[in-house]
Design a protein around this motif. Structure first.
Motif, short mmCIF file in Angstrom:
data_model
loop_
_atom_site.label_atom_id
_atom_site.label_comp_id
_atom_site.label_asym_id
_atom_site.label_seq_id
_atom_site.Cartn_x
_atom_site.Cartn_y
_atom_site.Cartn_z
N GLY A 190 0.81 -1.20 0.00
CA GLY A 190 0.00 0.00 0.00
C GLY A 190 0.84 1.25 0.00
N THR A 191 0.19 2.37 -0.28
CA THR A 191 0.91 3.64 -0.26
C THR A 191 0.78 4.26 1.12
OG1 THR A 191 -1.08 4.58 -1.19
CG2 THR A 191 0.74 4.22 -2.70
N VAL A 192 1.85 4.93 1.51
CA VAL A 192 1.88 5.52 2.85
C VAL A 192 0.96 6.74 2.89
CG1 VAL A 192 3.35 6.68 4.54
CG2 VAL A 192 4.22 4.72 3.24
N LEU A 210 -1.13 2.70 6.01
CA LEU A 210 -1.08 2.39 4.58
C LEU A 210 -2.48 2.36 3.99
CD1 LEU A 210 1.45 -0.60 4.50
CD2 LEU A 210 1.88 1.80 3.95
N GLU A 211 -2.57 2.81 2.74
CA GLU A 211 -3.82 2.65 1.99
C GLU A 211 -3.66 1.48 1.06
OE1 GLU A 211 -5.75 7.10 1.92
OE2 GLU A 211 -4.63 6.38 0.18
N ARG A 242 -8.87 1.50 -1.07
CA ARG A 242 -7.98 2.27 -0.20
C ARG A 242 -8.28 2.03 1.28
NH1 ARG A 242 -7.31 8.14 -2.64
NH2 ARG A 242 -5.14 7.55 -2.97
N ARG A 297 10.19 5.02 2.47
CA ARG A 297 9.55 4.82 1.17
C ARG A 297 8.11 5.32 1.17
NH1 ARG A 297 11.27 -1.21 0.59
NH2 ARG A 297 13.51 -0.93 0.37
N SER A 298 7.55 5.48 -0.02
CA SER A 298 6.16 5.90 -0.10
C SER A 298 5.26 4.70 -0.37
CB SER A 298 5.98 6.95 -1.19
OG SER A 298 6.32 6.37 -2.45
N ARG A 299 5.87 3.57 -0.68
CA ARG A 299 5.06 2.36 -0.90
C ARG A 299 5.72 1.19 -0.18
NH1 ARG A 299 0.86 0.95 -3.86
NH2 ARG A 299 0.71 -1.24 -4.49
#
Lengths: 289, 369
Positions: free
Chosen positions: B292-294, B308-309, B314, B330-332
Motif C-alpha cells: 500500500g501507499t503511505v 497504509l492505503e 484504499r 519509502r512511499s510504498r
C-alpha cells in the motif's frame, strides 16, 4: 474562598463592573431592603412598645392573645413533625427510587406553592363543609373539623408540606445511593442504614427545611383564616388575632402579637444564616424559596 | 469461596444489560471484568453482590444458591467506584461500620471492633490516620479505607467497581501493585471491574472480556492477547489492524490476489483478517502479499507507525516499521502479517496464523458457547 474573593476585588475581572455602577447597584438593593423590610419591621416594634413595656406585656397577657399564642404553638407542633416525616419520605422516594409517576409526584409537592392559600383553605371547606359529601356524616358523629383546631391543622399542613421535601430532594439526589448501598453491603439493616448513614448526611438540610416549615406554619394567614371561623379564644391563631385586634383599633395589642411573630421570623433567619455559614456545603444545591 | 454464575441475565425495561452470562470463579482467584462502557461489567458485578437482582439465572456461592438472597445475607465486600465512604464518620468508624451493625449473637464488643479496624488500617498502610475524616484524605487513601472497610466483614468474595478509576496514573500503578500484594496475602476471592486493559492484564489471574452484555472470552493475559477468539477481543485488547478478505481454496485473498497465507480448514467465503501492527514482515516487491501507499506516519517510541492505503478501496491499515529499516522512508511498502487470525465476517473464532501456538483456542472460549 476568602482569598479568592479578595483577589477579585483588587484585580478587576472581566465580569466585574466599574466602581460607580457597583455603588449604585448596592445602594438600590440596600435602599429597597431598607424601605420594604427594615422600616416595617422597625415600625412593628415601635408601635408595639409605643405605650411602654408594661402595656406591651399586658397586651400579651390578655386571655384571647394568650390563647392565640397557645393555638399557634399547638398547630406548629402538630404540622411540623408530620411534614418532617412526609418530607423525608417523599424526598427519599423521589431521590432514591425510580417509579412511574415520579415526575407527577414532584409537581404535586410544589402545588401548595402555586395555589393561593385562600384557595387551599376553601378546598377544606368544600371537603368537610355541611354541603359536602362527608360533612353531614361528620356532623352526625360529632366530629368537628371546620372552624375548629383539626381544620386549622389540616390547612397548615397543606400549606407547609413542600418545605422539607423541597429542601431534601436536590440534596438527596445529589448524594445518590452509593452510601446507602455501601451500608447495606456491610450488613446494615434498612433502619440502621437510614439512622446511621442517610440521616447524618441530610441533617443540616433537614433542619433548614424544618425551620422554614415552622416559620410558615406559625405565620400562615390565608388558608387558616378561611377554615378557622375566627372564634375568639378558641380558633384564632396569632396572625388572625393580629387582624382582629387591628380591626378593633387596638394597635398596641395588635403590634404586640405581631412583634412576637416578627421575632420568630428574625430568630429563624438568624439560625438559617448561621447554618448556611457553618454548613454551607451541606445545604448548598438545595432549592431556595 | 468458589463462585458459579449460570446463565444469568438482567433486563432494565426490556433492555438486556446482560444476556445469559456464565462464569466459574475458583476460590482465591483474582478476576478482572474488562470491557468498554455499556458492556454490562458493572451490572454483572452488582448482580454478584446482590445490589441488583437478576432477571434470570443462578448465582452459586460454593454450593449455596445465593441468587435470591439480599445483599446483607451474601456477605460480600463491595468497593464502590466513588468509594462511598461515610463522610460524617472517622476512618476508624468507617472501617468498623460493618462490625458495629451486627446484632444478637454476632454482636462484637466495641474494643474488639476497634482492634480489628486498627489491624486492617495497618494492613492497608494507613496507621495513624484513623481519626481523620474522609475529606481529609487523598484519593488513594480513600480507596484504601474503602477496601479496608469492605474487608472488615470478612467477606466471602471481594468485589471492586473500577477501583482505580478516579486516581491519577502514578497512584494507579502503585495501588495496582499494592492490591496484588494484599490479594496474595489475604487470599480473598476477588472480582474487579475495569475498562483499562493494561490494569486487567497486569493484575488479574484471569480476564473476562465483555461486550454488549455478553462474555467474549475468559482467559489469562496471554490467552486473550495472543489467542483472541473473536474480532472484538482482537480489536479491544492491544493494537490491531483488520482487512476484509476472502477465503478460497485454503488461501486468503484480498482484492482477488492471494496473500500467501494458508487459511487451513477455515470455512470459505467473506472473512476479516486481523493482525497486530508490530507482527508483520516487511517485504521487497510483492508477489502474494499486501502492499500500500503511505498515507500517514508518526514516530512512536523506537518505531515508526505507518498508515497504509491498500487496494482499490484504499482500506487503511497500520503497521510498525523499525526506524532503521529502508522501508521507513519509502512511499510504498509491501508486507505480510507474521501472526494473524481470520474470522468469518461477523462470526466467531476461525483460522489462525500462529502456527507455533496451539491451534485450539476453544478451551479458552467462554463457557457460554
Amino acid at each position: 474562598m476568602a482569598a479568592s474573593r479578595r483577589g477579585t476585588a483588587t484585580i478587576r475581572s472581566a465580569v466585574s463592573e466599574n466602581p460607580a455602577t457597583r455603588g449604585i447597584l448596592i445602594a438600590v438593593a440596600l435602599g429597597f431592603l431598607g424601605v420594604f423590610l427594615l422600616l416595617p419591621l422597625l415600625a412593628v416594634f415601635t408601635q408595639a412598645f409605643a405605650k411602654g413595656v408594661s402595656a406591651y406585656l399586658e397586651a400579651l397577657a390578655e386571655p384571647d392573645s394568650r390563647s392565640a399564642i397557645r393555638l399557634t404553638l399547638l398547630v406548629a407542633a402538630i404540622a411540623v413533625p408530620l411534614n418532617l416525616v412526609f418530607g423525608v419520605s417523599a424526598a427519599w422516594a423521589i431521590a432514591k427510587f425510580d417509579f412511574k409517576g415520579k415526575a407527577f409526584l414532584t409537581t404535586l409537592i410544589d402545588l401548595p406553592f402555586s395555589v393561593s392559600p385562600v384557595i387551599s383553605g376553601l378546598v377544606y371547606v368544600l371537603l368537610f363543609g355541611s354541603s359536602s359529601l362527608i360533612g353531614p356524616w361528620l356532623m352526625r358523629h360529632g366530629i368537628q373539623i371546620l372552624f375548629a383546631v383539626p381544620g386549622i391543622v389540616l390547612a397548615t399542613i397543606f400549606v407547609t408540606f413542600p418545605f422539607v421535601a423541597r429542601e431534601l430532594i436536590p440534596l438527596m439526589q445529589d448524594q445518590g445511593t452509593a452510601d446507602e448501598e455501601a451500608a447495606l453491603s456491610l450488613g446494615a439493616t434498612g433502619w440502621q442504614t437510614f439512622r446511621r448513614v442517610t440521616l447524618p448526611n441530610i441533617k443540616w438540610g433537614l433542619l433548614y427545611g424544618v425551620l422554614l416549615c415552622n416559620a410558615r406554619a406559625m405565620g400562615e394567614f390565608g388558608a387558616v383564616s378561611v377554615v378557622s371561623g375566627h372564634i375568639r379564644g378558641l380558633t384564632n391563631t396569632m396572625p388572625l388575632q393580629v387582624e382582629i385586634l387591628y380591626n378593633e383599633y387596638n394597635f398596641a395589642g395588635a403590634f404586640a402579637v405581631a412583634s412576637l411573630l416578627a421575632l420568630l421570623a428574625l430568630v429563624t433567619l438568624a439560625i438559617k444564616t448561621l447554618l448556611e455559614f457553618r454548613y454551607g456545603s451541606a445545604i448548598s444545591g438545595a432549592a431556595r424559596h | 469461596m468458589d463462585l458459579s454464575i449460570r446463565q444469568v441475565r438482567k433486563e432494565f425495561d426490556h433492555f438486556a444489560a446482560l444476556e445469559d452470562v456464565s462464569l466459574d470463579i475458583r476460590s482465591g482467584e483474582l478476576i478482572a471484568l474488562l470491557g468498554p462502557s455499556g458492556s454490562g461489567k458493572t451490572t454483572f458485578l452488582r448482580l454478584i453482590a446482590g445490589l441488583d437482582m437478576p432477571t434470570g439465572g443462578t448465582i452459586l456461592f460454593g454450593e449455596e444458591d445465593a441468587s435470591r438472597k439480599s445483599v446483607q445475607e451474601r456477605n460480600v465486600g463491595f468497593v464502590f467506584q466513588s468509594y462511598a465512604l461515610f463522610r460524617h464518620m472517622t476512618v476508624l468508624d468507617n472501617v468498623g461500620f460493618g462490625l458495629s451493625v451486627r446484632k444478637g449473637a454476632e454482636r462484637i464488643a466495641r474494643a474488639e471492633i476497634r482492634r480489628r479496624a486498627l489491624e486492617l488500617l495497618d494492613l492497608v498502610q494507613l496507621s495513624g490516620l484513623e481519626k481523620r475524616y474522609p475529606h481529609q484524605l487523598s484519593g488513594g487513601q480513600r480507596q484504601r479505607v474503602a477496601l479496608a472497610r469492605a474487608m472488615a466483614i470478612e467477606p466471602r468474595v471481594l468485589l471492586l467497581d473500577e477501583p482505580f478509576g478516579a486516581l491519577d496514573a502514578q497512584v494507579r500503578r502503585e495501588l495496582r501493585r499494592w492490591l496484588r500484594e494484599i490479594h496474595d496475602a489475604t487470599g480473598h476471592t476477588t472480582v474487579f471491574v475495569t475498562h483499562d486493559q493494561e490494569e486487567a492484564l497486569e493484575l488479574a489471574d484471569r480476564v473476562v472480556v465483555m461486550n454488549n452484555g455478553r462474555i467474549e472470552q475468559v482467559g489469562a493475559a496471554d490467552d486473550v492477547y495472543d489467542r483472541p477468539v473473536s474480532p472484538f477481543v482482537f480489536g479491544f485488547i492491544g493494537e490491531s489492524s483488520n482487512l476484509p478478505v476472502r477465503v478460497e481454496n485454503r488461501q486468503v485473498w484480498f482484492d482477488d490476489r492471494p496473500l500467501g497465507l494458508d487459511a487451513g480448514d477455515a470455512a470459505g467465503g467473506d472473512a476479516l483478517l486481523y493482525f497486530r501492527p508490530h507482527d508483520v514482515e516487511l517485504l521487497e516487491g510483492c508477489g502474494g502479499c499486501l502492499a500500500g501507499t503511505v498515507a500517514a506516519s508518526r514516530r512512536v517510541a523506537e518505531t515508526r507507525r505507518v498508515e497504509l492505503e491498500i487496494g482499490v478501496k484504499r482500506r487503511r491499515v497500520e503497521i510498525e516499521v523499525p526506524l532503521d529499516h529502508p522501508a521507513a522512508s519509502r512511499s510504498r511498502i509491501a508486507f505480510r502479517p507474521k501472526r494473524w487470525r481470520i474470522f468469518p465476517n461477523g462470526g466467531k473464532s476461525a483460522s489462525t496464523g500462529m502456527r507455533h501456538l496451539e491451534r485450539d483456542a476453544n478451551i479458552l472460549a467462554p463457557t457460554e458457547s
